[in-house]
Write a protein that holds these residues in place. Structure first.
Motif, PDB file in Angstrom:
ATOM      1  N   VAL A 171     -45.213 -47.266  68.339  1.00  0.00           N
ATOM      2  CA  VAL A 171     -46.442 -47.950  68.683  1.00  0.00           C
ATOM      3  C   VAL A 171     -47.500 -47.165  67.967  1.00  0.00           C
ATOM      4  CG1 VAL A 171     -47.746 -48.601  70.533  1.00  0.00           C
ATOM      5  CG2 VAL A 171     -45.434 -48.564  70.801  1.00  0.00           C
ATOM      6  N   VAL A 172     -48.161 -48.068  67.336  1.00  0.00           N
ATOM      7  CA  VAL A 172     -49.590 -47.559  66.545  1.00  0.00           C
ATOM      8  C   VAL A 172     -50.648 -47.736  67.286  1.00  0.00           C
ATOM      9  CG1 VAL A 172     -50.814 -47.896  64.359  1.00  0.00           C
ATOM     10  CG2 VAL A 172     -48.649 -47.873  64.070  1.00  0.00           C
ATOM     11  N   GLN A 173     -50.699 -48.827  67.770  1.00  0.00           N
ATOM     12  CA  GLN A 173     -52.050 -48.998  68.787  1.00  0.00           C
ATOM     13  C   GLN A 173     -51.783 -50.020  69.905  1.00  0.00           C
ATOM     14  OE1 GLN A 173     -54.855 -51.415  66.395  1.00  0.00           O
ATOM     15  NE2 GLN A 173     -56.441 -51.345  68.139  1.00  0.00           N
ATOM     16  N   VAL A 174     -52.310 -49.895  71.117  1.00  0.00           N
ATOM     17  CA  VAL A 174     -52.278 -50.539  72.327  1.00  0.00           C
ATOM     18  C   VAL A 174     -53.251 -51.489  72.415  1.00  0.00           C
ATOM     19  CG1 VAL A 174     -52.092 -50.567  74.866  1.00  0.00           C
ATOM     20  CG2 VAL A 174     -51.070 -48.749  73.230  1.00  0.00           C
ATOM     21  N   LEU A 175     -53.119 -52.769  72.197  1.00  0.00           N
ATOM     22  CA  LEU A 175     -54.000 -53.992  72.470  1.00  0.00           C
ATOM     23  C   LEU A 175     -54.468 -54.180  73.990  1.00  0.00           C
ATOM     24  CD1 LEU A 175     -52.746 -56.415  69.576  1.00  0.00           C
ATOM     25  CD2 LEU A 175     -54.479 -54.497  69.399  1.00  0.00           C
ATOM     26  N   GLN A 176     -53.211 -54.094  74.626  1.00  0.00           N
ATOM     27  CA  GLN A 176     -53.676 -54.390  76.060  1.00  0.00           C
ATOM     28  C   GLN A 176     -52.484 -53.511  76.944  1.00  0.00           C
ATOM     29  OE1 GLN A 176     -52.249 -58.088  78.135  1.00  0.00           O
ATOM     30  NE2 GLN A 176     -54.262 -58.214  78.904  1.00  0.00           N
ATOM     31  N   LYS A 177     -53.136 -52.560  77.846  1.00  0.00           N
ATOM     32  CA  LYS A 177     -52.210 -51.858  78.774  1.00  0.00           C
ATOM     33  C   LYS A 177     -51.005 -52.558  79.411  1.00  0.00           C
ATOM     34  CE  LYS A 177     -55.591 -48.196  79.184  1.00  0.00           C
ATOM     35  NZ  LYS A 177     -56.315 -47.525  80.399  1.00  0.00           N
ATOM     36  N   GLY A 178     -49.935 -52.144  79.560  1.00  0.00           N
ATOM     37  CA  GLY A 178     -48.815 -52.611  80.280  1.00  0.00           C
ATOM     38  C   GLY A 178     -48.638 -51.750  81.653  1.00  0.00           C
ATOM     39  N   TYR A 179     -48.025 -52.111  82.426  1.00  0.00           N
ATOM     40  CA  TYR A 179     -47.996 -51.623  83.764  1.00  0.00           C
ATOM     41  C   TYR A 179     -46.284 -51.719  84.366  1.00  0.00           C
ATOM     42  CZ  TYR A 179     -52.706 -50.778  83.821  1.00  0.00           C
ATOM     43  OH  TYR A 179     -53.924 -50.442  83.626  1.00  0.00           O
ATOM     44  N   LEU A 180     -45.914 -50.706  85.016  1.00  0.00           N
ATOM     45  CA  LEU A 180     -44.621 -50.656  85.842  1.00  0.00           C
ATOM     46  C   LEU A 180     -44.890 -50.802  87.205  1.00  0.00           C
ATOM     47  CD1 LEU A 180     -42.621 -47.948  83.741  1.00  0.00           C
ATOM     48  CD2 LEU A 180     -42.575 -50.426  83.515  1.00  0.00           C
ATOM     49  N   PHE A 181     -44.098 -51.479  87.802  1.00  0.00           N
ATOM     50  CA  PHE A 181     -44.040 -51.437  89.211  1.00  0.00           C
ATOM     51  C   PHE A 181     -42.577 -51.059  89.706  1.00  0.00           C
ATOM     52  CE2 PHE A 181     -43.077 -53.867  93.517  1.00  0.00           C
ATOM     53  CZ  PHE A 181     -44.162 -53.113  94.343  1.00  0.00           C
ATOM     54  N   LYS A 182     -42.577 -49.728  90.318  1.00  0.00           N
ATOM     55  CA  LYS A 182     -41.511 -49.055  90.583  1.00  0.00           C
ATOM     56  C   LYS A 182     -40.475 -49.107  89.429  1.00  0.00           C
ATOM     57  CE  LYS A 182     -41.774 -49.826  95.513  1.00  0.00           C
ATOM     58  NZ  LYS A 182     -41.476 -50.339  96.792  1.00  0.00           N
ATOM     59  N   ASP A 183     -39.437 -49.688  89.471  1.00  0.00           N
ATOM     60  CA  ASP A 183     -38.450 -49.427  88.082  1.00  0.00           C
ATOM     61  C   ASP A 183     -38.459 -51.194  87.432  1.00  0.00           C
ATOM     62  OD1 ASP A 183     -37.225 -51.206  90.130  1.00  0.00           O
ATOM     63  OD2 ASP A 183     -35.344 -50.119  90.069  1.00  0.00           O
ATOM     64  N   ARG A 184     -39.615 -51.917  87.873  1.00  0.00           N
ATOM     65  CA  ARG A 184     -39.795 -53.184  87.202  1.00  0.00           C
ATOM     66  C   ARG A 184     -40.937 -53.254  86.178  1.00  0.00           C
ATOM     67  NH1 ARG A 184     -38.678 -57.991  91.569  1.00  0.00           N
ATOM     68  NH2 ARG A 184     -36.347 -57.920  91.708  1.00  0.00           N
ATOM     69  N   THR A 185     -40.862 -53.777  85.192  1.00  0.00           N
ATOM     70  CA  THR A 185     -42.104 -54.198  84.209  1.00  0.00           C
ATOM     71  C   THR A 185     -42.839 -55.242  84.898  1.00  0.00           C
ATOM     72  OG1 THR A 185     -40.663 -53.420  82.251  1.00  0.00           O
ATOM     73  CG2 THR A 185     -42.663 -54.644  81.760  1.00  0.00           C
ATOM     74  N   LEU A 186     -44.065 -54.772  85.135  1.00  0.00           N
ATOM     75  CA  LEU A 186     -44.797 -55.907  85.905  1.00  0.00           C
ATOM     76  C   LEU A 186     -45.603 -56.754  84.937  1.00  0.00           C
ATOM     77  CD1 LEU A 186     -46.162 -56.495  88.705  1.00  0.00           C
ATOM     78  CD2 LEU A 186     -47.788 -54.687  88.216  1.00  0.00           C
ATOM     79  N   ARG A 187     -46.187 -55.957  83.845  1.00  0.00           N
ATOM     80  CA  ARG A 187     -46.638 -56.513  82.584  1.00  0.00           C
ATOM     81  C   ARG A 187     -46.246 -55.601  81.247  1.00  0.00           C
ATOM     82  NH1 ARG A 187     -53.039 -57.116  82.246  1.00  0.00           N
ATOM     83  NH2 ARG A 187     -52.956 -54.939  81.364  1.00  0.00           N
ATOM     84  N   PRO A 188     -45.657 -56.112  80.217  1.00  0.00           N
ATOM     85  CA  PRO A 188     -45.392 -55.609  78.998  1.00  0.00           C
ATOM     86  C   PRO A 188     -46.649 -54.988  78.216  1.00  0.00           C
ATOM     87  CG  PRO A 188     -44.902 -57.399  78.786  1.00  0.00           C
ATOM     88  CD  PRO A 188     -45.243 -57.500  80.268  1.00  0.00           C
ATOM     89  N   ALA A 189     -46.621 -53.790  77.690  1.00  0.00           N
ATOM     90  CA  ALA A 189     -47.876 -53.511  76.996  1.00  0.00           C
ATOM     91  C   ALA A 189     -47.904 -54.073  75.598  1.00  0.00           C
ATOM     92  CB  ALA A 189     -47.835 -51.882  76.790  1.00  0.00           C
ATOM     93  N   MET A 190     -48.944 -54.803  75.264  1.00  0.00           N
ATOM     94  CA  MET A 190     -49.079 -55.591  73.899  1.00  0.00           C
ATOM     95  C   MET A 190     -49.470 -54.554  72.835  1.00  0.00           C
ATOM     96  SD  MET A 190     -51.192 -58.660  75.404  1.00  0.00           S
ATOM     97  CE  MET A 190     -51.033 -59.687  73.800  1.00  0.00           C
ATOM     98  N   VAL A 191     -48.895 -54.355  71.887  1.00  0.00           N
ATOM     99  CA  VAL A 191     -48.802 -53.382  70.906  1.00  0.00           C
ATOM    100  C   VAL A 191     -48.652 -53.550  69.699  1.00  0.00           C
ATOM    101  CG1 VAL A 191     -47.947 -51.290  72.661  1.00  0.00           C
ATOM    102  CG2 VAL A 191     -46.429 -52.726  71.069  1.00  0.00           C
ATOM    103  N   VAL A 192     -49.185 -52.749  68.514  1.00  0.00           N
ATOM    104  CA  VAL A 192     -48.995 -52.860  67.348  1.00  0.00           C
ATOM    105  C   VAL A 192     -47.798 -51.876  66.753  1.00  0.00           C
ATOM    106  CG1 VAL A 192     -49.993 -52.694  64.870  1.00  0.00           C
ATOM    107  CG2 VAL A 192     -51.446 -53.699  66.778  1.00  0.00           C
ATOM    108  N   VAL A 193     -46.848 -52.467  66.000  1.00  0.00           N
ATOM    109  CA  VAL A 193     -45.724 -51.529  65.983  1.00  0.00           C
ATOM    110  C   VAL A 193     -45.422 -51.263  64.312  1.00  0.00           C
ATOM    111  CG1 VAL A 193     -43.273 -51.450  66.154  1.00  0.00           C
ATOM    112  CG2 VAL A 193     -44.510 -52.488  67.917  1.00  0.00           C
ATOM    113  N   ALA A 194     -45.137 -49.894  64.217  1.00  0.00           N
ATOM    114  CA  ALA A 194     -44.807 -49.725  62.581  1.00  0.00           C
ATOM    115  C   ALA A 194     -43.606 -50.149  62.189  1.00  0.00           C
ATOM    116  CB  ALA A 194     -45.210 -48.223  62.333  1.00  0.00           C
ATOM    117  N   GLN A 195     -43.506 -50.598  61.038  1.00  0.00           N
ATOM    118  CA  GLN A 195     -42.203 -50.965  60.653  1.00  0.00           C
ATOM    119  C   GLN A 195     -41.806 -50.433  59.164  1.00  0.00           C
ATOM    120  OE1 GLN A 195     -39.733 -53.197  61.807  1.00  0.00           O
ATOM    121  NE2 GLN A 195     -41.137 -53.445  63.895  1.00  0.00           N
TER     122      GLN A 195
END
Length: 198
Positions: free
Chosen positions: A174-198
């Motif tokens: 992950v190069v940059q985070v556009l929007q933070k993501g959050y986990l609720f216990k062991d579930r993904t509440l909202r994934p982080a929106m990111v820029v990825v190096a390829q």
């Protein structure tokens, strides 16, 4: 003489006829005796024993039905307990998800520059609200998804853009985070929106 010769023939016929009748009667008598012996040789079925056998079979069927019903009841109870545990474990997930945009807006407000004293005081108030909200979320097991510089994980990250990999950012990181993501216990509440190096 002819008539004399016929008499013995008819007497013979009568004797033969009588003999065959006696034999037939004896055969009938023997057949009757054989049938009676065969019937007496067969065991007599007591109607009470037949009824007892029928009732025993019905009882066995009912026992089987009862065992099946009890097993089904135990299975239903186990399913209910699992569902109830899941509901209790993830209670509050919807509320936490609805609070995340508020947290995002507070962070945007904090990112703005405070140019005068009034704006600075207002910013301090927003910082306090932001801190209290973060503490409340952590207390209820809502934590931020680790993202910046981490290896891309499609379970907790959502790639919205890719950039070429370089020595500072290897491929699949992950190069940059556009929007933070959050986990609720062991579930993904909202994934982080990111820029990825390829």
């Amino acid at each position: 003489m002819k008539s004399l010769a016929k008499k013995p023939t008819s007497a013979t016929d009568s004797a033969e006829s009588a003999t065959s009748q006696v034999e037939a009667g004896a055969a009938d008598s023997a057949a009757t005796e054989t049938t009676e012996k065969a019937q007496s040789a067969q065991p007599k079925v007591d109607p009470r024993e037949a009824q007892l056998a029928d009732l025993t079979k019905q009882l066995a069927d009912k026992d089987d039905q009862l065992l099946r019903a009890q097993a089904e009841l135990v299975n239903m109870q186990n399913r209910f307990k699992k569902e109830q545990a899941s509901i209790i474990k993830y209670d509050g997930q919807a509320l936490a998800k609805d609070v995340l945009p508020v947290l995002d807006n507070l962070e945007r407000a904090l990112a703005a520059d405070a140019t005068d004293e009034t704006a600075g005081q207002l910013k301090k108030g927003v910082e306090m609200v932001h801190g209290h909200l973060q503490e409340a979320l952590k207390k209820h097991h809502v934590v931020e998804v680790p993202a910046d510089g981490e290896r891309f994980d499609p379970n907790i990250h959502q790639a919205v853009q890719t950039v070429p990999a370089d020595k500072d950012h290897p491929a699949e990181t992950v190069v940059q985070v556009l929007q933070k993501g959050y986990l609720f216990k062991d579930r993904t509440l909202r994934p982080a929106m990111v820029v990825v190096a390829q």
